[in-house]
Design an enzyme around this catalytic site. Structure first.
Site, PDB file in Angstrom:
ATOM      1  N   CYS A   7      -9.470 -18.586 -14.265  1.00 37.30           N
ATOM      2  CA  CYS A   7      -9.209 -19.651 -15.236  1.00 37.30           C
ATOM      3  C   CYS A   7     -10.259 -20.733 -15.017  1.00 37.30           C
ATOM      4  CB  CYS A   7      -7.780 -20.178 -15.133  1.00 37.30           C
ATOM      5  SG  CYS A   7      -7.361 -21.107 -13.652  1.00 37.30           S
ATOM      6  N   ARG A  13      -3.295 -21.449 -13.516  1.00 35.16           N
ATOM      7  CA  ARG A  13      -3.029 -20.132 -14.103  1.00 35.16           C
ATOM      8  C   ARG A  13      -3.518 -18.974 -13.242  1.00 35.16           C
ATOM      9  NH1 ARG A  13      -5.822 -21.062 -19.763  1.00 35.16           N
ATOM     10  NH2 ARG A  13      -7.257 -22.074 -18.333  1.00 35.16           N
ATOM     11  N   ASP A 120      -2.726 -23.648 -21.446  1.00 38.76           N
ATOM     12  CA  ASP A 120      -2.808 -24.605 -20.351  1.00 38.76           C
ATOM     13  C   ASP A 120      -1.396 -25.138 -20.116  1.00 38.76           C
ATOM     14  OD1 ASP A 120      -3.140 -26.884 -18.754  1.00 38.76           O
ATOM     15  OD2 ASP A 120      -5.090 -27.319 -19.622  1.00 38.76           O
TER      16      ASP A 120
END
Length: 149
Positions: A7, A13, A120
């Site tokens: 990410c 993430r 996000d």
């Protein structure tokens, strides 16, 4: 098999994706790591909210350390999963050749080969982290099943 989850910052993430996939595969046979395309958080542990969501699902990511994606990762890893199109573009931009580029995939394309991205989680408070966990978990189930066969 060596799998890299990527990410932007390697703080929310991709650490979750690393932890989730590790919980589903035989880690003596499958190496899973994570990285970020930007160098914002090098050396940091994952975001406390990612750690908490993972712990809620009996996964410990608290000892992970953020690192930056490197060109040498193309040599080390068999497949590189990007969380979103921006990361995908950044990784493809670093590819030295077609073989490198063919290793890069969007994670959620494992579920549905459309233009999907792992969002996000910061835009949705703690609920955002749970939503992201569930999305990554679903993709990792498919990846793990493929690896095990």
């Amino acid at each position: 098999m060596k799998v890299l989850m990527v990410c932007l910052g390697n703080i929310c993430r991709s650490p979750l994706a690393e932890g989730i996939l590790k919980s589903k595969v035989d880690t003596t046979k499958v190496h899973v790591d994570s990285a970020g395309t930007a160098g914002y958080h090098i050396g940091n542990t994952p975001d406390p909210r990612s750690i908490k969501i993972a712990q809620n699902h009996n996964i410990d990511i608290s000892s992970q350390v953020c690192r930056k994606f490197l060109v040498s990762d193309f040599d080390t890893f068999d497949v590189i999963y990007a969380m979103d199109k921006s990361n995908y573009g950044n990784i493809i931009g670093m590819a030295r050749n077609r073989a490198d580029a063919e290793k890069v995939k969007l994670l959620l394309n494992e579920i549905d080969p459309t233009d999907q991205e792992v969002p996000d989680p910061y835009y949705d408070a703690d609920d955002g982290f749970e939503t992201v966990f569930q999305m990554i978990d679903k993709a990792c189930n498919i990846i793990a099943a493929r690896i095990d066969h």
